[in-house]
Design a protein around this motif. Structure first.
Motif, PDB file in Angstrom:
ATOM      1  N   SER A  65      30.517  -8.595  33.932  1.00 47.66           N
ATOM      2  CA  SER A  65      29.899  -9.256  35.048  1.00 47.66           C
ATOM      3  C   SER A  65      29.508  -8.066  35.781  1.00 47.66           C
ATOM      4  O   SER A  65      27.998  -7.857  36.204  1.00 47.66           O
ATOM      5  N   ASP A  66      28.918  -6.453  35.314  1.00 44.44           N
ATOM      6  CA  ASP A  66      28.522  -5.143  35.427  1.00 44.44           C
ATOM      7  C   ASP A  66      27.514  -5.801  34.861  1.00 44.44           C
ATOM      8  O   ASP A  66      26.706  -4.806  35.362  1.00 44.44           O
ATOM      9  N   LEU A  67      26.947  -6.189  33.822  1.00 45.15           N
ATOM     10  CA  LEU A  67      25.451  -6.620  33.290  1.00 45.15           C
ATOM     11  C   LEU A  67      25.064  -7.789  34.819  1.00 45.15           C
ATOM     12  O   LEU A  67      23.913  -8.216  33.561  1.00 45.15           O
ATOM     13  N   ARG A  68      25.413  -8.355  34.932  1.00 44.71           N
ATOM     14  CA  ARG A  68      25.095  -9.593  36.932  1.00 44.71           C
ATOM     15  C   ARG A  68      23.432  -8.849  36.869  1.00 44.71           C
ATOM     16  O   ARG A  68      23.632  -7.863  37.103  1.00 44.71           O
ATOM     17  N   GLY A  69      22.351  -9.308  36.776  1.00 50.05           N
ATOM     18  CA  GLY A  69      21.049  -8.732  37.848  1.00 50.05           C
ATOM     19  C   GLY A  69      20.490 -10.242  37.813  1.00 50.05           C
ATOM     20  O   GLY A  69      21.120 -11.542  37.742  1.00 50.05           O
ATOM     21  N   SER A  70      19.141  -9.964  38.477  1.00 52.56           N
ATOM     22  CA  SER A  70      18.544 -10.880  39.132  1.00 52.56           C
ATOM     23  C   SER A  70      17.075 -10.635  38.286  1.00 52.56           C
ATOM     24  O   SER A  70      15.936 -11.820  38.730  1.00 52.56           O
ATOM     25  N   ASP A  71      16.816 -10.163  37.188  1.00 55.41           N
ATOM     26  CA  ASP A  71      16.320 -10.314  36.454  1.00 55.41           C
ATOM     27  C   ASP A  71      16.320 -10.878  35.426  1.00 55.41           C
ATOM     28  O   ASP A  71      18.097 -11.935  35.060  1.00 55.41           O
ATOM     29  N   GLU A  72      15.685 -11.330  34.059  1.00 54.97           N
ATOM     30  CA  GLU A  72      16.015 -12.786  33.364  1.00 54.97           C
ATOM     31  C   GLU A  72      17.351 -11.179  32.452  1.00 54.97           C
ATOM     32  O   GLU A  72      18.671 -12.520  32.348  1.00 54.97           O
ATOM     33  N   LEU A  73      17.500 -10.818  31.790  1.00 54.17           N
ATOM     34  CA  LEU A  73      18.896 -10.429  31.117  1.00 54.17           C
ATOM     35  C   LEU A  73      20.238 -10.602  32.533  1.00 54.17           C
ATOM     36  O   LEU A  73      21.442 -10.207  31.728  1.00 54.17           O
ATOM     37  N   GLY A  74      19.989  -9.557  33.576  1.00 52.91           N
ATOM     38  CA  GLY A  74      21.170 -10.319  34.589  1.00 52.91           C
ATOM     39  C   GLY A  74      21.491 -11.634  34.638  1.00 52.91           C
ATOM     40  O   GLY A  74      22.917 -12.084  34.414  1.00 52.91           O
ATOM     41  N   ILE A  75      20.607 -12.872  34.685  1.00 48.34           N
ATOM     42  CA  ILE A  75      20.867 -14.190  34.195  1.00 48.34           C
ATOM     43  C   ILE A  75      21.378 -14.763  33.613  1.00 48.34           C
ATOM     44  O   ILE A  75      22.338 -15.188  33.731  1.00 48.34           O
ATOM     45  N   LEU A  76      20.823 -14.038  32.500  1.00 51.76           N
ATOM     46  CA  LEU A  76      21.880 -14.449  30.533  1.00 51.76           C
ATOM     47  C   LEU A  76      23.273 -14.039  31.105  1.00 51.76           C
ATOM     48  O   LEU A  76      23.942 -14.434  30.478  1.00 51.76           O
ATOM     49  N   ALA A  77      23.305 -12.029  31.566  1.00 48.94           N
ATOM     50  CA  ALA A  77      24.276 -11.815  31.074  1.00 48.94           C
ATOM     51  C   ALA A  77      25.806 -12.336  32.634  1.00 48.94           C
ATOM     52  O   ALA A  77      27.101 -13.480  32.206  1.00 48.94           O
ATOM     53  N   GLY A  78      25.200 -13.540  33.929  1.00 46.02           N
ATOM     54  CA  GLY A  78      25.931 -13.776  34.829  1.00 46.02           C
ATOM     55  C   GLY A  78      26.292 -15.446  33.612  1.00 46.02           C
ATOM     56  O   GLY A  78      27.429 -15.525  34.056  1.00 46.02           O
ATOM     57  N   GLY A  79      25.562 -16.020  33.233  1.00 46.64           N
ATOM     58  CA  GLY A  79      25.419 -17.348  32.887  1.00 46.64           C
ATOM     59  C   GLY A  79      26.462 -17.074  31.700  1.00 46.64           C
ATOM     60  O   GLY A  79      27.961 -17.590  31.165  1.00 46.64           O
ATOM     61  N   LEU A  80      26.567 -15.715  30.784  1.00 48.76           N
ATOM     62  CA  LEU A  80      27.716 -15.840  29.220  1.00 48.76           C
ATOM     63  C   LEU A  80      29.368 -15.664  30.938  1.00 48.76           C
ATOM     64  O   LEU A  80      30.421 -15.932  30.137  1.00 48.76           O
ATOM     65  N   ALA A  81      28.934 -15.068  31.712  1.00 49.47           N
ATOM     66  CA  ALA A  81      29.962 -14.004  32.672  1.00 49.47           C
ATOM     67  C   ALA A  81      30.924 -15.257  32.939  1.00 49.47           C
ATOM     68  O   ALA A  81      32.229 -15.590  33.158  1.00 49.47           O
ATOM     69  N   ASP A  82      29.704 -16.328  33.435  1.00 51.84           N
ATOM     70  CA  ASP A  82      30.886 -17.297  34.404  1.00 51.84           C
ATOM     71  C   ASP A  82      31.691 -18.570  32.929  1.00 51.84           C
ATOM     72  O   ASP A  82      32.745 -18.918  32.548  1.00 51.84           O
ATOM     73  N   LEU A  83      30.561 -18.652  31.325  1.00 51.96           N
ATOM     74  CA  LEU A  83      31.489 -18.918  30.327  1.00 51.96           C
ATOM     75  C   LEU A  83      32.754 -18.444  30.385  1.00 51.96           C
ATOM     76  O   LEU A  83      33.467 -19.358  30.087  1.00 51.96           O
ATOM     77  N   LEU A  84      32.487 -17.030  30.035  1.00 48.43           N
ATOM     78  CA  LEU A  84      33.649 -16.417  29.586  1.00 48.43           C
ATOM     79  C   LEU A  84      35.091 -16.558  30.610  1.00 48.43           C
ATOM     80  O   LEU A  84      35.735 -17.153  30.240  1.00 48.43           O
ATOM     81  N   GLN A  85      34.179 -16.899  32.011  1.00 49.93           N
ATOM     82  CA  GLN A  85      35.256 -17.262  33.190  1.00 49.93           C
ATOM     83  C   GLN A  85      36.271 -17.937  33.134  1.00 49.93           C
ATOM     84  O   GLN A  85      37.376 -19.064  32.679  1.00 49.93           O
ATOM     85  N   ARG A  86      35.323 -19.714  32.351  1.00 48.60           N
ATOM     86  CA  ARG A  86      36.340 -20.503  31.947  1.00 48.60           C
ATOM     87  C   ARG A  86      36.815 -21.054  30.940  1.00 48.60           C
ATOM     88  O   ARG A  86      37.458 -21.903  30.853  1.00 48.60           O
ATOM     89  N   VAL A  87      35.941 -19.882  29.999  1.00 50.66           N
ATOM     90  CA  VAL A  87      37.550 -20.383  27.857  1.00 50.66           C
ATOM     91  C   VAL A  87      37.836 -19.937  29.229  1.00 50.66           C
ATOM     92  O   VAL A  87      39.510 -20.143  28.843  1.00 50.66           O
ATOM     93  N   LYS A  88      38.721 -18.331  30.100  1.00 50.83           N
ATOM     94  CA  LYS A  88      39.650 -18.059  30.384  1.00 50.83           C
ATOM     95  C   LYS A  88      41.034 -18.901  31.069  1.00 50.83           C
ATOM     96  O   LYS A  88      42.001 -18.753  30.764  1.00 50.83           O
ATOM     97  N   ASP A  89      39.708 -18.841  31.801  1.00 52.45           N
ATOM     98  CA  ASP A  89      40.426 -20.699  32.991  1.00 52.45           C
ATOM     99  C   ASP A  89      41.352 -21.548  31.606  1.00 52.45           C
ATOM    100  O   ASP A  89      42.719 -22.246  31.790  1.00 52.45           O
TER     101      ASP A  89
END
Length: 724
Positions: free
Chosen positions: A476-500
């Motif tokens: 979640s610390d890699l989130r941002g408004s740029d391309e990498l931040g969006i990609l990191a946000g998507g990975l963080a959301d996907l990881l959270q769903r996997v954890k759930d």
């Protein structure tokens, strides 16, 4: 930044080279860009070196042509012929050797032109000038020529027969040579005007006896010749006075340019011409030690000289030093008369190369760069200094003129320019480094962190790595408004769903275990009652015992695999022959018909093996149920016993379809079953558990189980350790 680049706490896989391809590509691009910038600078520097070399060659040829043109000019030849004593001083005057045989002193135009061409005049601050020289041909007469000019008012001539020279304008000449002093006085004698405003007259020379008055018997010196000319234009017009019309100059204040041309006879020169006992040397070797003084006097005994050649402020006549201005910095010209030794050569040098501040490494780089210009040779880094040779023809002989260039000045000048421009190169490289740093910190490192964490996620969700540790990873610390931040946000959301999902799956598994424990508890009560109703002698008693043991095993732990792995199978002695006969006799109670036991001849009596009766009965029951499902209706299942000294084997064979080759080794794994297996009505889907239980129990009893295809079906072979 530390949080951004911290390493994940999960177990990290070892990434191969392809995982670093993007980073290698980006860094390689910046390295190549820096190398290309440096290479471009070196190529430009090499091109500038070739241009500078070619320009220097053209300049060298041009300066050579200019020097030779000046040396061929009379002024250059004058400087060359008098190089030995021209630099000794200006005054008192020393006669110079002219590039002409003589001067036509009777013609004012020709005499002035000859002096100007030769450049032998000594200039004075008041505008006066004088040239003292001898001709280069001794046979034209041993004379010293005095040609010059000064400013004077109206000329007062000497009356014919007058014995007092001081009554007129006059010239006084002194010559010091070879230890003797010669003096002449030449009063001005006017000549009739010739229709122009100019005044013209003779200078009649007498030997100066040191008295104000000439001897009555004094006669003019025969070979002394002199002329005096004065033009009609005043140098400075005075302002008009009240008694004179405007614009009309007074006679006493009008100073006019006055030219003189004198041929001074030197008896010593004339005597040397006719002396036969010695070889004539011309010009005289002591020409530089001779001294001439010229004074132009106005009427009056104590009058101040209008012109004195010994007056201070005189400027040198033309010299070879003037030619040095035509040379490029560092160039050298050597002039040597043919037939003379090197010691007598004249050397001229251009100005010293002014070394501007330059970096030593740049100077070494410039010297190392090859030259491909014409005349240098292929890939010559440091060509030899250019040289040129020319011949100068003069009236007194031929001279060899040797030109030598100076390439170090070109290299030093180029190094100074390159040093100044190196700051721009450094700025460009600094900009490239800054751009790399921005990309590295702002992009590459974030990509690296994201790659490592994504690899950790992928690695830890593989079989054998899943578990609660997956929750240790956080992007979640890699989130941002740029391309990498969006990609990191998507990975963080996907990881959270996997954890759930993982937490839900763990909760469901726990609930399932609790349910099976409850089911097992509920089944144990009826089994206790059955045990009481069926005594030890009842045939169903052993099946009730097996059911109790299975319930203890399957419902006492979390999963069948864990239960079977943790189950304790007691070691025992078992008569395999009696066991197989009992299985064949009682198989119909379990719903499996037509089970036939074939005793192999040659093995009468009991066959004692290492096995547990209940565990082995469970193994055989699972195999018989599989055989019953796959055999044709009404075909028998045959049990066969073979034994050796150390082992005993029980073979269970049924007719029917064979096992696929890819499943032959995997059918004993938990959850593996034949998808095409027939399912009796009401049994549901097979879980692939029976053969796994059989293999596990056989391993705990120290035996093995194998399956093989036969010509008409499938055979399972159980191998045991034989005991005494």
């Amino acid at each position: 930044m530390k949080r951004l680049l911290r390493r994940p706490t999960l177990e990290m896989p070892k990434l191969g080279l392809p995982a670093f391809r993007l980073r290698i590509l980006v860094r390689s691009v910046f390295v190549l860009l820096a190398l290309a910038t440096v290479a471009l600078s070196v190529v430009v520097l090499k091109d500038e070196k070739e241009r500078a070399w070619q320009a220097y060659q053209h300049g060298f040829v041009r300066s050579q042509a200019e020097v030779m043109a000046r040396l061929r000019h009379p002024s250059g030849q004058l400087a060359l012929l008098n190089a030995s004593h021209l630099g000794q001083g200006v005054t008192p005057l020393a006669p110079l050797l002219l590039p002409y045989a003589a001067i036509d002193f009777d013609d004012p135009q020709k005499s002035q032109q000859a002096v100007e061409m030769a450049g032998c005049s000594v200039q004075y601050p008041d505008g006066a000038s004088v040239c003292a020289a001898i001709g280069n041909n001794p046979y034209a007469g041993g004379f010293i020529y005095l040609v010059g000019s000064f400013y004077a008012g109206e000329l007062i001539p000497r009356e014919r027969g007058a014995l007092v020279p001081a009554e007129a304008h006059r010239a006084r000449i002194t010559l010091d040579m070879r230890g003797a002093t010669y003096r002449w006085v030449a009063p001005y004698e006017a000549m009739p005007p010739q229709g122009s405003a100019a005044v013209r007259g003779r200078l009649t020379g007498f030997v100066d006896n040191g008295t104000p008055q000439l001897d009555a018997r004094a006669r003019p010196v025969r070979d002394f010749r002199g002329w005096l000319w004065q033009n009609g234009q005043c140098r400075d017009l005075p302002p008009p006075s009240a008694s004179s019309p405007a614009g009309e100059a007074t006679t006493t204040d009008c100073l006019r340019r006055t030219h003189y041309s004198i041929r001074l006879p030197v008896e010593l020169f004339r005597e040397a011409l006719f002396r036969k006992d010695e070889r004539l040397v011309w010009p005289p070797e002591d020409l530089g030690q001779m001294r001439v003084r010229v004074e132009m006097l106005a009427p009056g005994e104590d009058s101040k000289p209008l012109f004195d050649s010994d007056a201070p402020g005189a400027q040198l006549a033309a010299s070879l030093g003037d030619l040095s201005r035509s040379l490029l910095p560092g160039e050298r010209v050597q002039i040597r008369k043919m037939g003379s030794d090197e010691a007598s050569a004249i050397t001229l040098k251009g100005i010293e190369v002014q070394a501007e501040p330059s970096a030593p490494w740049l100077l070494r780089l410039i010297r190392w760069l090859p030259l491909e210009a014409a005349g240098v040779g292929p890939a010559a880094a440091t060509p030899a200094a250019p040289t040129a040779l020319d011949i100068l023809d003069t009236p007194t002989g031929n001279y060899v003129v040797n030109f030598t260039g100076h390439l170090r000045g070109v290299e030093q000048g180029l190094a100074a320019v390159a040093t100044r421009l190196s700051w721009y190169l450094g700025a460009m490289l600094g900009a490239i480094a800054l751009a790399w740093l921005v990309v590295e910190v702002g992009l590459i490192r974030r990509v690296t962190a994201l790659t490592r964490r994504a690899a950790a996620v992928s690695y830890n969700v593989q079989p054998g790595h899943t578990g609660p540790r997956l929750g240790d990873l956080d992007v979640s610390d890699l989130r941002g408004s740029d391309e990498l931040g969006i990609l990191a946000g998507g990975l963080a959301d996907l990881l959270q769903r996997v954890k759930d999902d993982l937490q839900r799956e763990q909760l469901r598994a726990q609930q399932e275990r609790d349910m099976w424990h409850a089911v097992g508890h509920e089944i144990m009560s009826p089994l206790q009652s059955l045990m009481a109703l069926n005594g030890p002698q009842d045939p169903g008693h052993r099946y009730v015992q097996r059911m109790q043991q299975a319930i203890h095993v399957l419902y006492g732990t979390a999963s069948p695999a864990e239960a079977l792995q943790a189950a304790n199978v007691p070691e025992g002695r078992l008569d395999l022959d009696a066991f197989l006969r009992n299985v064949a006799d009682n198989a119909h109670f379990a719903g499996i018909l037509d089970v036939v036991y074939d005793l192999v001849p040659g093995h009468p009596g009991p066959v004692i093996v290492r096995a547990d009766e209940f565990a082995l009965e469970d193994v055989v029951t699972h195999i018989l149920r599989n055989a019953d499902r796959y055999r044709p209706a009404g075909s028998p299942i045959r049990l066969t016993l073979t034994a050796s000294e150390s082992t005993a084997s029980a073979t269970l064979h049924n007719q029917g379809s064979t096992i696929a080759d890819e499943l032959l080794e995997r059918i004993f794994e938990l959850g593996v079953s034949d998808p095409a297996s027939p399912t009796p009505l009401g049994e549901g889907e097979h879980r692939g558990q029976g053969l796994f239980v059989a293999k596990t129990y056989m391993a705990k009893m120290g035996g093995t189980i194998n399956a093989r295809n036969t010509a008409d079906g499938v055979a399972f072979v159980l191998t045991f350790q034989r005991l005494g």
